[in-house]
Write an enzyme that holds these catalytic residues in place. Structure first.
Site, PDB file in Angstrom:
ATOM      1  CG  PHE A 400      -1.461  -1.374   1.508  1.00 33.07           C
ATOM      2  CD1 PHE A 400      -1.170  -2.034   2.689  1.00 33.07           C
ATOM      3  CD2 PHE A 400      -2.200  -2.050   0.547  1.00 33.07           C
ATOM      4  CE1 PHE A 400      -1.637  -3.319   2.928  1.00 33.07           C
ATOM      5  CE2 PHE A 400      -2.671  -3.331   0.769  1.00 33.07           C
ATOM      6  CZ  PHE A 400      -2.383  -3.971   1.967  1.00 33.07           C
ATOM      7  CG  ASP A 402       2.420   4.057   3.870  1.00 33.00           C
ATOM      8  OD1 ASP A 402       2.581   4.270   5.074  1.00 33.00           O
ATOM      9  OD2 ASP A 402       3.166   3.333   3.202  1.00 33.00           O
ATOM     10  CG  ASP A 473       2.003  -2.706   3.368  1.00 30.07           C
ATOM     11  OD1 ASP A 473       1.347  -2.508   4.409  1.00 30.07           O
ATOM     12  OD2 ASP A 473       2.332  -1.785   2.623  1.00 30.07           O
ATOM     13  CG  ASP A 478       2.569  -3.958  12.352  1.00 34.31           C
ATOM     14  OD1 ASP A 478       2.063  -5.093  12.295  1.00 34.31           O
ATOM     15  OD2 ASP A 478       1.904  -2.909  12.221  1.00 34.31           O
TER      16      ASP A 478
END
Ligand SMILES: Nc1nc2c(c(CN[C@H]3C=C[C@H](O)[C@@H]3O)cn2[C@@H]2O[C@H](COP(=O)(O)O)[C@@H](O)[C@H]2O)c(=O)[nH]1
Length: 503
Positions: A400, A402, A473, A478
Protein backbone atom coordinates in the site's frame (compact mmCIF):
# COMPACT_ATOMS: atom_id res chain seq x y z
CA UNK A 1 4.17 -37.98 -21.10
CA UNK A 2 7.58 -37.13 -19.71
CA UNK A 3 7.96 -35.69 -16.24
CA UNK A 4 8.75 -32.23 -17.44
CA UNK A 5 5.66 -31.94 -19.67
CA UNK A 6 2.78 -30.07 -18.12
CA UNK A 7 -0.31 -32.12 -17.43
CA UNK A 8 -2.82 -31.00 -20.10
CA UNK A 9 -5.78 -31.59 -17.77
CA UNK A 10 -4.18 -29.48 -15.08
CA UNK A 11 -3.42 -26.79 -17.65
CA UNK A 12 -7.05 -26.80 -18.76
CA UNK A 13 -8.26 -26.51 -15.19
CA UNK A 14 -5.84 -23.64 -14.59
CA UNK A 15 -6.94 -21.91 -17.78
CA UNK A 16 -10.59 -22.19 -16.80
CA UNK A 17 -10.10 -20.92 -13.27
CA UNK A 18 -7.99 -18.00 -14.45
CA UNK A 19 -10.44 -17.21 -17.22
CA UNK A 20 -13.53 -17.25 -14.99
CA UNK A 21 -11.73 -15.35 -12.25
CA UNK A 22 -10.74 -12.54 -14.54
CA UNK A 23 -13.89 -12.47 -16.67
CA UNK A 24 -15.62 -9.32 -15.53
CA UNK A 25 -18.75 -10.44 -13.69
CA UNK A 26 -20.92 -7.34 -13.45
CA UNK A 27 -18.40 -5.70 -15.76
CA UNK A 28 -15.67 -5.44 -13.14
CA UNK A 29 -12.33 -7.16 -13.70
CA UNK A 30 -10.37 -8.85 -10.93
CA UNK A 31 -7.18 -7.39 -12.33
CA UNK A 32 -6.38 -4.03 -10.71
CA UNK A 33 -3.38 -3.24 -12.93
CA UNK A 34 -1.51 -1.74 -9.96
CA UNK A 35 1.50 -4.08 -10.10
CA UNK A 36 1.89 -3.59 -13.85
CA UNK A 37 1.76 0.18 -13.38
CA UNK A 38 4.26 -0.04 -10.53
CA UNK A 39 6.66 -1.96 -12.75
CA UNK A 40 6.17 0.65 -15.48
CA UNK A 41 6.96 3.42 -13.01
CA UNK A 42 10.04 1.56 -11.80
CA UNK A 43 11.29 0.93 -15.34
CA UNK A 44 10.93 4.62 -16.13
CA UNK A 45 12.18 6.05 -12.84
CA UNK A 46 15.36 8.07 -12.86
CA UNK A 47 15.34 9.41 -9.31
CA UNK A 48 14.40 6.27 -7.41
CA UNK A 49 16.19 2.96 -7.78
CA UNK A 50 15.82 -0.45 -6.22
CA UNK A 51 19.06 -1.94 -4.98
CA UNK A 52 19.16 -5.64 -5.72
CA UNK A 53 21.73 -6.27 -3.01
CA UNK A 54 19.65 -4.45 -0.42
CA UNK A 55 16.51 -6.15 -1.66
CA UNK A 56 17.93 -9.64 -1.28
CA UNK A 57 19.34 -8.85 2.15
CA UNK A 58 16.05 -7.27 3.24
CA UNK A 59 14.10 -10.25 1.92
CA UNK A 60 16.23 -12.58 4.01
CA UNK A 61 15.85 -10.41 7.12
CA UNK A 62 12.12 -9.92 6.68
CA UNK A 63 11.47 -13.62 6.14
CA UNK A 64 13.63 -14.56 9.14
CA UNK A 65 11.83 -12.07 11.39
CA UNK A 66 8.39 -13.08 10.11
CA UNK A 67 9.20 -16.71 10.83
CA UNK A 68 10.52 -15.91 14.30
CA UNK A 69 7.37 -13.93 15.09
CA UNK A 70 5.12 -16.45 13.38
CA UNK A 71 3.77 -13.36 11.63
CA UNK A 72 0.32 -13.91 10.13
CA UNK A 73 -3.07 -12.26 9.73
CA UNK A 74 -3.43 -12.90 13.46
CA UNK A 75 -1.15 -9.92 14.06
CA UNK A 76 -3.96 -7.64 12.88
CA UNK A 77 -6.20 -8.59 15.77
CA UNK A 78 -3.34 -8.21 18.22
CA UNK A 79 -3.34 -4.47 17.59
CA UNK A 80 -4.92 -3.23 20.82
CA UNK A 81 -7.31 -0.82 19.14
CA UNK A 82 -8.43 -2.98 16.22
CA UNK A 83 -11.96 -4.40 16.58
CA UNK A 84 -12.03 -8.14 17.27
CA UNK A 85 -14.65 -10.79 16.78
CA UNK A 86 -13.84 -11.84 20.34
CA UNK A 87 -15.37 -8.56 21.53
CA UNK A 88 -19.01 -7.59 21.03
CA UNK A 89 -18.41 -6.89 17.36
CA UNK A 90 -20.46 -8.97 14.95
CA UNK A 91 -18.92 -9.69 11.55
CA UNK A 92 -21.06 -6.92 10.03
CA UNK A 93 -19.84 -4.53 12.76
CA UNK A 94 -16.26 -5.44 11.86
CA UNK A 95 -16.90 -4.88 8.16
CA UNK A 96 -18.47 -1.48 8.80
CA UNK A 97 -15.75 -0.46 11.28
CA UNK A 98 -12.99 -1.34 8.81
CA UNK A 99 -14.76 0.41 5.93
CA UNK A 100 -15.14 3.56 8.05
CA UNK A 101 -11.51 3.35 9.16
CA UNK A 102 -10.09 2.89 5.66
CA UNK A 103 -12.30 5.61 4.19
CA UNK A 104 -10.46 7.99 6.51
CA UNK A 105 -7.06 6.29 6.73
CA UNK A 106 -4.87 9.04 5.27
CA UNK A 107 -2.60 11.93 6.20
CA UNK A 108 -2.15 12.37 9.93
CA UNK A 109 0.78 14.68 9.45
CA UNK A 110 1.37 17.64 11.73
CA UNK A 111 4.01 20.37 11.76
CA UNK A 112 3.68 20.63 15.53
CA UNK A 113 5.79 18.83 18.06
CA UNK A 114 4.96 15.68 19.94
CA UNK A 115 2.99 17.35 22.71
CA UNK A 116 1.07 19.86 20.59
CA UNK A 117 0.19 17.81 17.51
CA UNK A 118 -3.26 16.33 16.99
CA UNK A 119 -3.76 13.42 19.35
CA UNK A 120 -6.64 11.52 20.85
CA UNK A 121 -6.95 10.58 24.47
CA UNK A 122 -8.67 7.25 24.83
CA UNK A 123 -8.68 4.89 27.77
CA UNK A 124 -5.96 6.78 29.61
CA UNK A 125 -3.52 6.92 26.72
CA UNK A 126 -2.76 9.34 23.91
CA UNK A 127 -2.79 8.11 20.38
CA UNK A 128 -1.43 9.76 17.25
CA UNK A 129 -1.26 8.96 13.54
CA UNK A 130 -3.24 6.00 12.29
CA UNK A 131 -3.87 4.95 15.89
CA UNK A 132 -5.59 8.27 16.59
CA UNK A 133 -8.15 7.49 13.90
CA UNK A 134 -8.92 4.06 15.32
CA UNK A 135 -9.12 5.54 18.82
CA UNK A 136 -11.65 8.16 17.62
CA UNK A 137 -13.90 5.46 16.19
CA UNK A 138 -13.70 3.38 19.34
CA UNK A 139 -14.30 6.40 21.56
CA UNK A 140 -17.28 7.46 19.43
CA UNK A 141 -18.85 4.00 19.77
CA UNK A 142 -18.23 4.04 23.52
CA UNK A 143 -19.93 7.42 23.70
CA UNK A 144 -22.97 6.05 21.92
CA UNK A 145 -22.34 7.51 18.46
CA UNK A 146 -22.86 4.92 15.68
CA UNK A 147 -19.92 6.41 13.78
CA UNK A 148 -19.18 3.15 11.95
CA UNK A 149 -22.73 2.80 10.60
CA UNK A 150 -22.94 4.31 7.10
CA UNK A 151 -26.68 4.95 7.47
CA UNK A 152 -25.84 7.26 10.39
CA UNK A 153 -23.59 9.45 8.24
CA UNK A 154 -26.59 10.70 6.27
CA UNK A 155 -29.00 10.89 9.21
CA UNK A 156 -30.17 14.23 10.67
CA UNK A 157 -28.39 13.32 13.91
CA UNK A 158 -25.05 13.24 12.13
CA UNK A 159 -24.36 16.96 12.34
CA UNK A 160 -20.95 18.52 11.83
CA UNK A 161 -20.97 19.19 15.55
CA UNK A 162 -21.52 15.52 16.34
CA UNK A 163 -18.69 14.54 13.99
CA UNK A 164 -16.33 17.16 15.39
CA UNK A 165 -16.94 15.61 18.79
CA UNK A 166 -16.11 12.12 17.50
CA UNK A 167 -12.83 13.33 16.01
CA UNK A 168 -12.01 15.82 18.77
CA UNK A 169 -8.40 16.34 19.72
CA UNK A 170 -6.85 16.37 23.16
CA UNK A 171 -4.65 19.25 22.03
CA UNK A 172 -5.39 22.56 20.35
CA UNK A 173 -4.67 21.09 16.92
CA UNK A 174 -7.65 19.43 15.29
CA UNK A 175 -7.47 16.31 13.16
CA UNK A 176 -5.66 17.05 9.90
CA UNK A 177 -8.00 17.47 6.92
CA UNK A 178 -11.06 17.00 9.13
CA UNK A 179 -13.37 18.72 6.64
CA UNK A 180 -12.19 16.42 3.88
CA UNK A 181 -12.80 13.41 6.08
CA UNK A 182 -16.34 14.50 6.91
CA UNK A 183 -17.02 15.12 3.23
CA UNK A 184 -15.72 11.65 2.41
CA UNK A 185 -18.02 10.09 5.01
CA UNK A 186 -21.07 11.87 3.69
CA UNK A 187 -20.23 11.13 0.07
CA UNK A 188 -19.66 7.44 0.85
CA UNK A 189 -22.98 7.28 2.72
CA UNK A 190 -24.82 8.61 -0.32
CA UNK A 191 -23.05 6.20 -2.69
CA UNK A 192 -23.70 3.20 -0.44
CA UNK A 193 -27.35 4.23 -0.10
CA UNK A 194 -27.81 4.69 -3.84
CA UNK A 195 -25.86 1.68 -5.08
CA UNK A 196 -25.76 -0.90 -2.30
CA UNK A 197 -28.55 -0.17 0.19
CA UNK A 198 -31.20 -2.79 0.85
CA UNK A 199 -34.90 -2.20 1.38
CA UNK A 200 -34.34 -2.07 5.12
CA UNK A 201 -32.10 0.92 4.63
CA UNK A 202 -34.98 2.77 3.07
CA UNK A 203 -37.13 2.38 6.18
CA UNK A 204 -36.80 5.17 8.73
CA UNK A 205 -33.60 6.75 9.70
CA UNK A 206 -31.26 5.50 12.37
CA UNK A 207 -31.44 7.60 15.47
CA UNK A 208 -28.86 7.80 18.17
CA UNK A 209 -31.17 5.66 20.27
CA UNK A 210 -30.18 2.66 18.13
CA UNK A 211 -26.62 2.55 19.16
CA UNK A 212 -24.00 -0.13 18.90
CA UNK A 213 -23.25 -2.05 22.00
CA UNK A 214 -20.10 -0.88 23.77
CA UNK A 215 -17.43 -3.44 23.16
CA UNK A 216 -15.88 -5.63 25.79
CA UNK A 217 -12.53 -4.44 24.53
CA UNK A 218 -13.33 -0.92 25.57
CA UNK A 219 -14.10 -2.25 29.02
CA UNK A 220 -10.84 -4.20 28.94
CA UNK A 221 -8.99 -1.11 27.82
CA UNK A 222 -10.76 0.80 30.57
CA UNK A 223 -8.98 -1.33 33.07
CA UNK A 224 -5.64 -0.42 31.50
CA UNK A 225 -3.40 0.34 34.42
CA UNK A 226 -0.89 1.99 32.17
CA UNK A 227 -1.60 5.65 32.62
CA UNK A 228 1.51 6.71 30.81
CA UNK A 229 0.62 8.65 27.76
CA UNK A 230 1.50 6.52 24.78
CA UNK A 231 4.02 8.37 22.72
CA UNK A 232 4.12 8.14 19.07
CA UNK A 233 7.80 8.82 19.30
CA UNK A 234 8.00 10.13 15.85
CA UNK A 235 11.70 10.57 15.42
CA UNK A 236 12.79 9.66 12.01
CA UNK A 237 13.62 6.16 11.07
CA UNK A 238 17.38 5.68 11.30
CA UNK A 239 19.46 6.35 8.20
CA UNK A 240 16.46 7.62 6.38
CA UNK A 241 17.28 10.51 4.13
CA UNK A 242 13.80 11.68 4.84
CA UNK A 243 14.87 12.30 8.35
CA UNK A 244 14.59 15.99 8.63
CA UNK A 245 17.27 17.67 10.71
CA UNK A 246 15.57 19.09 13.76
CA UNK A 247 16.48 22.62 12.86
CA UNK A 248 14.80 22.54 9.50
CA UNK A 249 11.41 23.99 9.05
CA UNK A 250 8.41 22.34 7.52
CA UNK A 251 8.79 21.36 3.95
CA UNK A 252 6.92 19.22 1.63
CA UNK A 253 7.41 16.36 -0.64
CA UNK A 254 4.45 17.71 -2.42
CA UNK A 255 2.25 20.55 -1.55
CA UNK A 256 -1.32 19.84 -0.71
CA UNK A 257 -3.96 21.22 -2.97
CA UNK A 258 -3.94 24.96 -2.71
CA UNK A 259 -6.79 25.09 -0.26
CA UNK A 260 -5.09 22.79 2.19
CA UNK A 261 -4.64 24.09 5.67
CA UNK A 262 -1.05 22.93 6.12
CA UNK A 263 1.83 21.86 3.97
CA UNK A 264 3.35 18.55 4.83
CA UNK A 265 6.97 18.21 5.71
CA UNK A 266 9.08 16.05 3.58
CA UNK A 267 8.80 12.42 3.99
CA UNK A 268 8.59 9.96 1.27
CA UNK A 269 5.38 9.74 -0.48
CA UNK A 270 2.04 11.24 -0.64
CA UNK A 271 -1.00 9.36 -1.31
CA UNK A 272 -1.13 10.32 -4.81
CA UNK A 273 -3.19 12.96 -6.41
CA UNK A 274 -5.97 11.34 -8.22
CA UNK A 275 -7.56 11.86 -11.43
CA UNK A 276 -8.04 15.56 -11.66
CA UNK A 277 -11.72 15.37 -12.48
CA UNK A 278 -12.62 15.14 -8.83
CA UNK A 279 -12.27 17.57 -5.98
CA UNK A 280 -9.76 17.26 -3.21
CA UNK A 281 -12.47 16.41 -0.73
CA UNK A 282 -13.36 13.42 -2.82
CA UNK A 283 -9.75 12.48 -3.18
CA UNK A 284 -7.97 12.88 0.12
CA UNK A 285 -5.17 10.66 -1.11
CA UNK A 286 -3.73 13.79 -2.61
CA UNK A 287 -2.89 14.80 0.90
CA UNK A 288 0.73 14.64 1.77
CA UNK A 289 1.49 11.53 3.67
CA UNK A 290 4.44 12.91 5.49
CA UNK A 291 5.99 11.44 8.49
CA UNK A 292 6.50 13.51 11.57
CA UNK A 293 10.20 14.01 11.80
CA UNK A 294 9.98 15.32 15.24
CA UNK A 295 12.64 15.86 17.82
CA UNK A 296 13.27 13.07 20.32
CA UNK A 297 10.16 11.92 22.16
CA UNK A 298 8.56 14.33 24.56
CA UNK A 299 8.82 13.51 28.29
CA UNK A 300 6.33 10.97 29.54
CA UNK A 301 3.31 12.66 31.04
CA UNK A 302 1.38 10.37 33.31
CA UNK A 303 -2.27 11.03 33.53
CA UNK A 304 -4.60 9.39 36.00
CA UNK A 305 -7.96 10.42 34.77
CA UNK A 306 -8.85 12.73 31.99
CA UNK A 307 -12.07 14.62 31.73
CA UNK A 308 -12.65 12.48 28.64
CA UNK A 309 -12.59 9.35 30.73
CA UNK A 310 -15.05 10.85 33.17
CA UNK A 311 -17.22 11.81 30.24
CA UNK A 312 -16.99 8.31 28.77
CA UNK A 313 -17.72 6.56 32.04
CA UNK A 314 -20.65 8.87 32.76
CA UNK A 315 -22.00 8.50 29.28
CA UNK A 316 -21.87 4.81 28.98
CA UNK A 317 -23.05 4.14 32.53
CA UNK A 318 -26.26 5.87 31.61
CA UNK A 319 -25.97 4.39 28.21
CA UNK A 320 -28.35 1.65 27.22
CA UNK A 321 -28.62 0.35 23.75
CA UNK A 322 -30.52 -2.09 21.69
CA UNK A 323 -28.59 -3.54 18.79
CA UNK A 324 -29.25 -1.28 15.79
CA UNK A 325 -30.67 -2.70 12.62
CA UNK A 326 -27.41 -3.74 10.89
CA UNK A 327 -26.39 -1.58 7.94
CA UNK A 328 -25.71 -4.17 5.25
CA UNK A 329 -24.65 -1.82 2.44
CA UNK A 330 -20.91 -2.49 2.76
CA UNK A 331 -21.54 -6.22 3.04
CA UNK A 332 -23.53 -5.95 -0.18
CA UNK A 333 -20.65 -4.12 -1.85
CA UNK A 334 -18.27 -6.90 -0.77
CA UNK A 335 -20.70 -9.52 -2.05
CA UNK A 336 -20.58 -8.02 -5.54
CA UNK A 337 -16.88 -8.93 -5.70
CA UNK A 338 -17.59 -12.64 -5.54
CA UNK A 339 -14.67 -13.28 -3.17
CA UNK A 340 -12.20 -11.61 -5.54
CA UNK A 341 -9.90 -9.11 -3.81
CA UNK A 342 -9.01 -7.54 -7.15
CA UNK A 343 -12.63 -7.12 -8.10
CA UNK A 344 -13.45 -5.51 -4.74
CA UNK A 345 -10.58 -3.04 -5.18
CA UNK A 346 -11.90 -2.19 -8.65
CA UNK A 347 -15.47 -1.83 -7.35
CA UNK A 348 -14.26 0.65 -4.71
CA UNK A 349 -12.35 2.65 -7.32
CA UNK A 350 -15.33 2.54 -9.67
CA UNK A 351 -17.98 3.71 -7.19
CA UNK A 352 -16.06 5.91 -4.70
CA UNK A 353 -13.95 8.84 -5.98
CA UNK A 354 -12.12 8.92 -2.64
CA UNK A 355 -10.74 5.44 -3.26
CA UNK A 356 -9.75 6.27 -6.87
CA UNK A 357 -6.03 6.71 -6.13
CA UNK A 358 -4.74 7.22 -9.69
CA UNK A 359 -2.34 9.67 -11.28
CA UNK A 360 -0.29 10.20 -14.43
CA UNK A 361 3.36 9.29 -15.00
CA UNK A 362 5.34 9.83 -18.18
CA UNK A 363 2.13 10.58 -20.05
CA UNK A 364 0.35 7.46 -18.88
CA UNK A 365 -2.39 6.97 -16.30
CA UNK A 366 -1.18 4.80 -13.44
CA UNK A 367 -3.21 3.27 -10.62
CA UNK A 368 -1.86 2.94 -7.07
CA UNK A 369 -5.18 2.38 -5.24
CA UNK A 370 -3.63 2.45 -1.78
CA UNK A 371 -6.69 2.69 0.47
CA UNK A 372 -8.89 0.51 -1.72
CA UNK A 373 -6.30 -2.23 -1.35
CA UNK A 374 -5.73 -1.59 2.35
CA UNK A 375 -9.48 -1.97 2.99
CA UNK A 376 -9.54 -5.39 1.33
CA UNK A 377 -6.35 -6.40 3.13
CA UNK A 378 -7.72 -5.25 6.50
CA UNK A 379 -10.92 -7.26 5.93
CA UNK A 380 -8.87 -10.36 5.01
CA UNK A 381 -6.57 -10.00 8.02
CA UNK A 382 -9.23 -9.03 10.56
CA UNK A 383 -11.41 -12.01 9.62
CA UNK A 384 -8.43 -14.34 9.02
CA UNK A 385 -9.51 -15.01 5.47
CA UNK A 386 -12.98 -16.22 6.43
CA UNK A 387 -16.53 -14.96 5.89
CA UNK A 388 -16.54 -11.48 4.36
CA UNK A 389 -12.75 -11.59 4.53
CA UNK A 390 -12.41 -14.65 2.30
CA UNK A 391 -10.75 -13.88 -1.05
CA UNK A 392 -9.47 -16.35 -3.65
CA UNK A 393 -6.91 -13.91 -5.05
CA UNK A 394 -5.61 -11.98 -2.02
CA UNK A 395 -2.05 -12.61 -3.21
CA UNK A 396 -2.76 -10.27 -6.13
CA UNK A 397 -2.88 -7.24 -3.82
CA UNK A 398 0.27 -5.10 -3.71
CA UNK A 399 2.01 -3.09 -1.02
CA UNK A 400 0.00 0.00 0.00
CA UNK A 401 1.78 3.09 -1.31
CA UNK A 402 1.75 5.26 1.79
CA UNK A 403 4.89 6.83 3.21
CA UNK A 404 5.75 4.67 6.20
CA UNK A 405 6.74 1.54 4.29
CA UNK A 406 8.84 3.42 1.70
CA UNK A 407 10.66 4.95 4.64
CA UNK A 408 11.51 1.49 5.92
CA UNK A 409 12.51 0.30 2.45
CA UNK A 410 14.87 3.23 2.21
CA UNK A 411 16.40 2.65 5.61
CA UNK A 412 16.87 -1.03 4.73
CA UNK A 413 18.84 -0.06 1.64
CA UNK A 414 16.18 -1.34 -0.74
CA UNK A 415 15.29 2.07 -2.21
CA UNK A 416 17.90 4.63 -3.17
CA UNK A 417 17.41 8.17 -4.47
CA UNK A 418 19.15 10.47 -6.90
CA UNK A 419 21.15 13.29 -5.31
CA UNK A 420 18.66 15.87 -6.59
CA UNK A 421 15.73 14.07 -5.00
CA UNK A 422 17.68 13.45 -1.84
CA UNK A 423 18.76 17.07 -1.43
CA UNK A 424 15.36 18.35 -2.42
CA UNK A 425 13.85 16.33 0.38
CA UNK A 426 16.56 17.15 2.85
CA UNK A 427 16.00 20.84 2.05
CA UNK A 428 12.33 20.15 2.66
CA UNK A 429 11.45 22.10 -0.46
CA UNK A 430 7.99 21.81 -1.88
CA UNK A 431 7.35 19.32 -4.67
CA UNK A 432 4.11 19.92 -6.55
CA UNK A 433 1.49 17.29 -5.84
CA UNK A 434 1.52 14.61 -8.51
CA UNK A 435 5.15 15.35 -9.24
CA UNK A 436 7.13 12.59 -10.90
CA UNK A 437 9.21 12.17 -7.76
CA UNK A 438 6.18 11.35 -5.68
CA UNK A 439 4.93 8.82 -8.20
CA UNK A 440 8.39 7.27 -8.52
CA UNK A 441 8.62 6.82 -4.75
CA UNK A 442 5.17 5.21 -4.51
CA UNK A 443 5.47 3.05 -7.60
CA UNK A 444 9.01 1.86 -6.83
CA UNK A 445 7.93 0.97 -3.28
CA UNK A 446 5.20 -1.26 -4.65
CA UNK A 447 7.62 -2.89 -7.06
CA UNK A 448 10.32 -3.29 -4.40
CA UNK A 449 7.95 -5.20 -2.11
CA UNK A 450 7.08 -7.43 -5.06
CA UNK A 451 10.80 -8.15 -5.64
CA UNK A 452 11.20 -8.89 -1.92
CA UNK A 453 8.27 -11.28 -2.10
CA UNK A 454 9.69 -13.03 -5.17
CA UNK A 455 13.09 -13.39 -3.50
CA UNK A 456 11.55 -14.88 -0.37
CA UNK A 457 9.62 -17.44 -2.41
CA UNK A 458 12.68 -18.19 -4.54
CA UNK A 459 14.78 -18.90 -1.47
CA UNK A 460 11.96 -20.57 0.47
CA UNK A 461 9.49 -22.32 -1.88
CA UNK A 462 7.47 -23.32 1.17
CA UNK A 463 6.60 -19.63 1.60
CA UNK A 464 4.56 -19.63 -1.62
CA UNK A 465 0.94 -18.86 -0.78
CA UNK A 466 1.93 -17.94 2.75
CA UNK A 467 4.04 -14.78 2.44
CA UNK A 468 2.30 -12.22 0.22
CA UNK A 469 2.70 -8.48 -0.39
CA UNK A 470 0.00 -7.72 2.20
CA UNK A 471 1.79 -9.47 5.06
CA UNK A 472 5.17 -8.02 4.02
CA UNK A 473 3.61 -4.54 3.97
CA UNK A 474 1.87 -4.96 7.32
CA UNK A 475 5.11 -6.33 8.78
CA UNK A 476 7.19 -3.39 7.49
CA UNK A 477 4.62 -0.87 8.72
CA UNK A 478 4.60 -2.45 12.20
CA UNK A 479 8.40 -2.55 12.16
CA UNK A 480 8.46 1.17 11.34
CA UNK A 481 6.14 1.88 14.26
CA UNK A 482 8.23 -0.25 16.62
CA UNK A 483 11.33 1.64 15.53
CA UNK A 484 9.55 4.93 15.97
CA UNK A 485 8.64 4.03 19.55
CA UNK A 486 12.18 2.90 20.22
CA UNK A 487 11.02 -0.70 20.58
CA UNK A 488 13.66 -2.18 18.32
CA UNK A 489 12.25 -2.42 14.87
CA UNK A 490 15.60 -3.75 13.67
CA UNK A 491 16.04 -6.52 11.13
CA UNK A 492 18.75 -9.13 11.45
CA UNK A 493 20.15 -9.76 8.00
CA UNK A 494 21.28 -13.42 7.83
CA UNK A 495 25.04 -13.34 7.26
CA UNK A 496 24.98 -15.54 4.19
CA UNK A 497 22.81 -13.00 2.45
CA UNK A 498 25.03 -10.05 3.08
CA UNK A 499 27.92 -11.34 0.95
CA UNK A 500 28.03 -9.83 -2.51
CA UNK A 501 25.57 -11.64 -4.67
CA UNK A 502 24.95 -11.78 -8.31
CA UNK A 503 21.53 -10.65 -9.25
N1 LIG B 1 1.56 0.73 3.83
C1 LIG B 1 0.86 0.82 4.95
N2 LIG B 1 0.39 2.02 5.35
C2 LIG B 1 -0.33 2.06 6.50
C3 LIG B 1 -0.61 0.93 7.29
C4 LIG B 1 -1.38 1.39 8.39
C5 LIG B 1 -1.88 0.58 9.54
N3 LIG B 1 -2.27 -0.75 9.17
C6 LIG B 1 -2.51 -1.65 10.28
C7 LIG B 1 -3.13 -2.89 9.81
C8 LIG B 1 -2.25 -3.89 9.80
C9 LIG B 1 -0.94 -3.45 10.23
O1 LIG B 1 -0.37 -4.37 11.12
C10 LIG B 1 -1.22 -2.11 10.91
O2 LIG B 1 -1.43 -2.34 12.29
C11 LIG B 1 -1.56 2.75 8.23
N4 LIG B 1 -0.92 3.12 7.10
C12 LIG B 1 -0.76 4.46 6.54
O3 LIG B 1 0.31 5.09 7.24
C13 LIG B 1 0.03 6.49 7.41
C14 LIG B 1 -0.10 6.74 8.89
O4 LIG B 1 1.16 6.50 9.46
P1 LIG B 1 1.40 6.99 10.99
O5 LIG B 1 1.14 8.50 10.99
O6 LIG B 1 2.82 6.62 11.27
O7 LIG B 1 0.40 6.27 11.86
C15 LIG B 1 -1.28 6.74 6.70
O8 LIG B 1 -1.01 7.09 5.37
C16 LIG B 1 -1.95 5.39 6.74
O9 LIG B 1 -2.87 5.22 5.68
C17 LIG B 1 -0.10 -0.33 6.85
O10 LIG B 1 -0.29 -1.39 7.48
N5 LIG B 1 0.62 -0.33 5.69
Amino acid sequence: MSDDEADPELLELLRQSLFTASVPHNGVSSNTGVLKDAEYIYNNSIDVAIGMHGTKAAAAGIYKAMQERNYSTQAWSEHELHPKLSEDFSEVDMVNFIFTMDLLNFSFWSALDETERFQVEYQGRRWTGYNSLVACLRRGLDEGIPITTPRYWRSPECTDEALHKVFRSTTEESMPMLQERLAVLREAAAILHESFADDDDLEGEITTKELPIRTRASEALDSTTDTTIEHDKTHAVAMDEFTVPESSGAATLTNRPVDADVVAPVDTVNESPIDTTTTKAQNPDRADEADQHQSPPAPDLSITKSEDNDEISTQHEAFTSSPPRPDMSVVRLIGEANRSAGKLVNLLAKHFPCFRDETRFDGRKVRLLKRAQIFVADLWAALNGTGHGEFNDIDNLTMFADYRVPQMLHSLGVLSYSPTLLYRLRDRKEIPSGHSWEVQLRGCSIWAVELIRRDIVREHPEAEGKVNAVLIDFFLYDLAKEREKGMGGELEIPHHRTRSMWY
